[in-house]
Each structure stands twice: as structure tokens, then as C-alpha cells.
Write a protein that holds these residues in place. Structure first.
Motif, short mmCIF file in Angstrom:
data_model
loop_
_atom_site.label_atom_id
_atom_site.label_comp_id
_atom_site.label_asym_id
_atom_site.label_seq_id
_atom_site.Cartn_x
_atom_site.Cartn_y
_atom_site.Cartn_z
N VAL A 129 0.83 -1.20 0.00
CA VAL A 129 0.00 0.00 0.00
C VAL A 129 0.87 1.25 0.00
CG1 VAL A 129 -1.70 1.33 1.31
CG2 VAL A 129 -1.94 -1.16 1.14
N ASN A 130 1.92 1.27 0.83
CA ASN A 130 2.79 2.44 0.92
C ASN A 130 3.51 2.72 -0.39
OD1 ASN A 130 2.09 2.87 3.58
ND2 ASN A 130 3.83 1.75 4.41
N ALA A 131 3.98 1.67 -1.05
CA ALA A 131 4.66 1.86 -2.33
C ALA A 131 3.70 2.39 -3.38
CB ALA A 131 5.28 0.53 -2.79
N LEU A 132 2.49 1.86 -3.39
CA LEU A 132 1.49 2.31 -4.35
C LEU A 132 1.20 3.80 -4.17
CD1 LEU A 132 -1.76 0.50 -5.41
CD2 LEU A 132 -1.81 2.90 -4.80
N LEU A 133 0.98 4.22 -2.94
CA LEU A 133 0.64 5.62 -2.69
C LEU A 133 1.80 6.55 -3.01
CD1 LEU A 133 -1.36 5.12 0.62
CD2 LEU A 133 -2.30 5.78 -1.60
N LEU A 134 3.02 6.13 -2.66
CA LEU A 134 4.19 6.96 -2.93
C LEU A 134 4.37 7.17 -4.43
CD1 LEU A 134 6.70 8.38 -1.69
CD2 LEU A 134 7.93 6.23 -2.03
N VAL A 135 4.29 6.09 -5.20
CA VAL A 135 4.49 6.19 -6.66
C VAL A 135 3.33 6.93 -7.30
CG1 VAL A 135 4.67 4.86 -8.79
CG2 VAL A 135 5.92 4.12 -6.76
N ARG A 136 2.11 6.64 -6.85
CA ARG A 136 0.95 7.31 -7.44
C ARG A 136 1.06 8.82 -7.34
NH1 ARG A 136 -5.14 8.28 -5.17
NH2 ARG A 136 -5.98 9.10 -7.10
N PHE A 137 1.30 9.31 -6.12
CA PHE A 137 1.32 10.75 -5.93
C PHE A 137 2.60 11.38 -6.46
CE2 PHE A 137 -1.92 9.68 -2.67
CZ PHE A 137 -2.95 10.41 -3.24
N GLY A 138 3.69 10.62 -6.49
CA GLY A 138 4.91 11.15 -7.07
C GLY A 138 4.75 11.40 -8.56
N LEU A 139 4.27 10.40 -9.29
CA LEU A 139 4.07 10.56 -10.74
C LEU A 139 2.98 11.57 -11.06
CD1 LEU A 139 4.30 6.87 -12.07
CD2 LEU A 139 5.94 8.72 -12.40
N ALA A 140 1.83 11.41 -10.40
CA ALA A 140 0.70 12.29 -10.70
C ALA A 140 1.00 13.73 -10.31
CB ALA A 140 -0.55 11.80 -9.96
N GLY A 141 1.62 13.92 -9.14
CA GLY A 141 1.94 15.28 -8.71
C GLY A 141 2.90 15.97 -9.66
N ALA A 142 3.94 15.26 -10.10
CA ALA A 142 4.92 15.86 -11.01
C ALA A 142 4.26 16.25 -12.34
CB ALA A 142 6.06 14.87 -11.25
#
Length: 317
Positions: free
Chosen positions: A30-43
Motif C-alpha cells: 500500500v505504501n509503495a502504491l501511494l508513494l508512486v501514485r502521488f509522485g508521478l501524478a503530482g509531477a
């Protein structure tokens, strides 16, 4: 074309739960999913917002509030949602999440931002009956109560997040607010990584495909399609069409994972979505003062449901 964009947006959001479960099957946490999701989407969203000039001349208070909404509200809601998704069926999570328009209505009435009415009271009672049927239908099998409580936490936190967004009024364009919220959420998960240890990325390579799908299809593309559709058909029609989202989740989960709702759960889900329609469907044209700041007070008077659709399409969901 606007209606098509809104439906495509709802479909993109709707398949997020399926992408998430497929990522879990590949060993993603779950933590990896949220980190990657918001990292890519935010950028990506920050880049698009900067290119369009959406972040220019924003008040510092508005920027700080947007980042805080992501760092606290949206990060917490996403954690509840994806943690529940790891424990219970995607169909159940989607139907429970869609209580949020009703909760927003109730909170707006409690805070005296909106007036009560028979239609709204009826919608609240229908939604409560519907979610009761959804949960009671699950009692026939083994029910993960922690998963249910996590799923219920998502719309509750999301309601608070939306009510804070309401306080911004029209200060921040929707695209800029979305970019700030995703960036704030990413900051939270980066900080958690430092405090608790970075999540493992040693999952199967196919996991990256599902992570990219969550970030690019079910976040960035879904948000941009919604904004494009809303610009053509208006927030009221766009919010009604977004009810297609949990329908897509249920169908996709049944197709990919073989999830099946009982007849009682189908009835409960239909009641929940009907209650949302009752709240959001306007029975007569809205006068101009409801769409613009009040001339006497200078404060925005759009409904909280409309604000929800303008601020919440970062939805986790």
C-alpha cells in the motif's frame, strides 16, 4: 463531447480499484502504491499547471491550504481507501466510498452552509438504508470488519477534506488545486518513508505497469478528462455523470476478479447511487446569484456538492 469526457473520466476513476488490486497481486505494498501514485501524478499535474499558468499569482494562504489538504486530508483518505482495498472486494469499497456526497450534504447542513429540505432528508435516509443493505448482504459470507471500517473512514475523511476546500471559495483554479493536493500528499508519503523506512520496490516487474496505470490513467488522465468535460457541460451535469464510476468498478471487478454482489447488495448499491442523484439533480434552473459571489457579503455561495466536484476529482478513490 463534454458528456463523453465525463464518462471517460468516471471510467478511468472506476478502474483504479482494479489496477490497485492487480498491483497488490504483483507484490506491491500500500505504501509503495501511494508513494508512486502521488509522485508521478503530482509531477505531471504540476508541470501541466505551470505550463498553463494556473499557479501564477496564487495567494500564499491558498497555496498553503492546498498543500495541507493533500498532506493531511487526501493522504489520509487515500490510505483508508487503498488499505481497505487490500482487505475487501473492490465493489464494496467503491459503493461505501460513494457515500461522500451524502456526507458532504449532511456536513454542509450541520455547519449551516446549506439549508435542509425534504428532498435532502429523503436522500440521507435512502443512502443510510442502501449502505445498510450493502453491508448486511456481506454478512452471508466472511466479513472483514477492519476492511469495512477502513472503507468507511475514506468517505468520512474525504468529507472533511471537501469542507476545507469549500473554505477556499474560488481562490484556486481546479487544476492548480489538484496539483497542490497531489504534491502535498506525496510529501506526506515521502516523510513517512523516512520515519518508517522506505517501502520495498522488489515486487514483480508487472507491478510497475499497474502503478503507472493508477497514476497516469486513473489519476492524471481521469482528472484532466473531468475538467475538460465539466468546462463543456457544467459541474451539475458532470457530477451526475460521475455516478458511472462505481458502476464501472463493480463491472470491472466482476470481470477481472470474479467478484459478485448479492441481490441485497445490488439493491443497496442502487439506493446509494439513487440518493446521490436525488441530491445532485437540480429540479429547476439555479438563479445567477448561486453561481457567483454574493454581492452583499462578497463570499462565494456555490453549493458544497458543486465544490466537491470542483475540488475532489483528485479522488482516490
Amino acid at each position: 463531447m463534454g458528456r463523453l469526457f465525463c464518462l471517460l473520466s468516471a471510467a478511468a476513476f472506476g478502474v483504479m480499484a482494479v489496477f490497485g488490486k492487480l498491483a497488490y497481486d504483483a507484490g506491491v505494498s500500500v505504501n509503495a502504491l501511494l508513494l508512486v501514485r502521488f509522485g508521478l501524478a503530482g509531477a505531471l499535474l504540476l508541470g501541466i499547471a505551470l505550463a498553463r499558468g494556473a499557479l501564477r499569482n496564487l495567494p500564499r494562504r491558498a497555496v498553503a491550504t492546498g498543500l495541507a489538504m493533500g498532506a493531511f486530508g487526501y493522504a489520509a483518505q487515500s490510505t483508508f481507501y487503498f488499505s481497505a482495498l487490500a482487505r475487501i472486494d473492490a465493489s464494496l469499497v467503491a459503493l461505501i466510498l460513494y457515500l461522500y456526497p451524502i456526507l458532504v450534504m449532511g456536513a454542509a447542513i450541520a455547519l449551516r452552509r446549506e439549508q435542509t429540505s425534504r428532498r435532502r432528508i429523503a436522500a440521507l435516509l435512502i443512502a443510510l438504508l442502501g449502505i445498510g443493505l450493502v453491508l448486511s448482504g456481506a454478512l452471508s459470507g466472511e466479513l472483514d470488519w477492519l476492511g469495512i471500517l477502513l472503507a468507511l473512514g475514506a468517505p468520512i475523511v474525504y468529507t472533511a477534506y471537501i469542507m476545507v476546500g469549500d473554505s477556499l471559495g474560488g481562490e484556486v483554479p481546479p487544476l492548480a488545486l489538484t496539483a497542490l493536493v497531489c504534491t502535498g500528499a506525496f510529501g506526506t508519503f515521502v516523510l513517512l518513508g523516512f520515519l518508517r523506512g522506505a517501502p520495498s520496490f522488489g515486487f514483480a516487474p508487472v507491478g510497475w505497469l499497474w502503478l503507472a496505470a493508477v497514476a497516469l490513467i486513473s489519476t492524471v488522465a481521469a482528472i484532466l478528462l473531468f475538467f475538460a468535460g465539466m468546462a463543456r457541460v457544467g459541474p451539475s451535469v458532470a457530477s451526475i455523470l460521475s455516478i458511472f464510476e462505481p458502476v464501472v468498478t463493480v463491472i470491472a471487478a466482476a470481470t477481472v476478479f470474479g467478484e459478485q454482489l448479492t441481490a441485497t447488495q445490488w439493491l443497496g448499491g442502487a439506493l446509494v447511487l439513487s440518493a446521490v442523484l436525488i441530491v445532485q439533480w437540480r429540479t429547476r434552473p439555479v438563479a445567477a446569484p448561486l453561481e457567483h459571489p454574493d454581492e452583499a457579503s462578497g463570499t462565494p455561495s456555490c453549493s458544497s456538492i458543486q465544490v466537491a466536484e470542483l475540488t475532489a476529482r483528485v479522488k482516490p478513490d
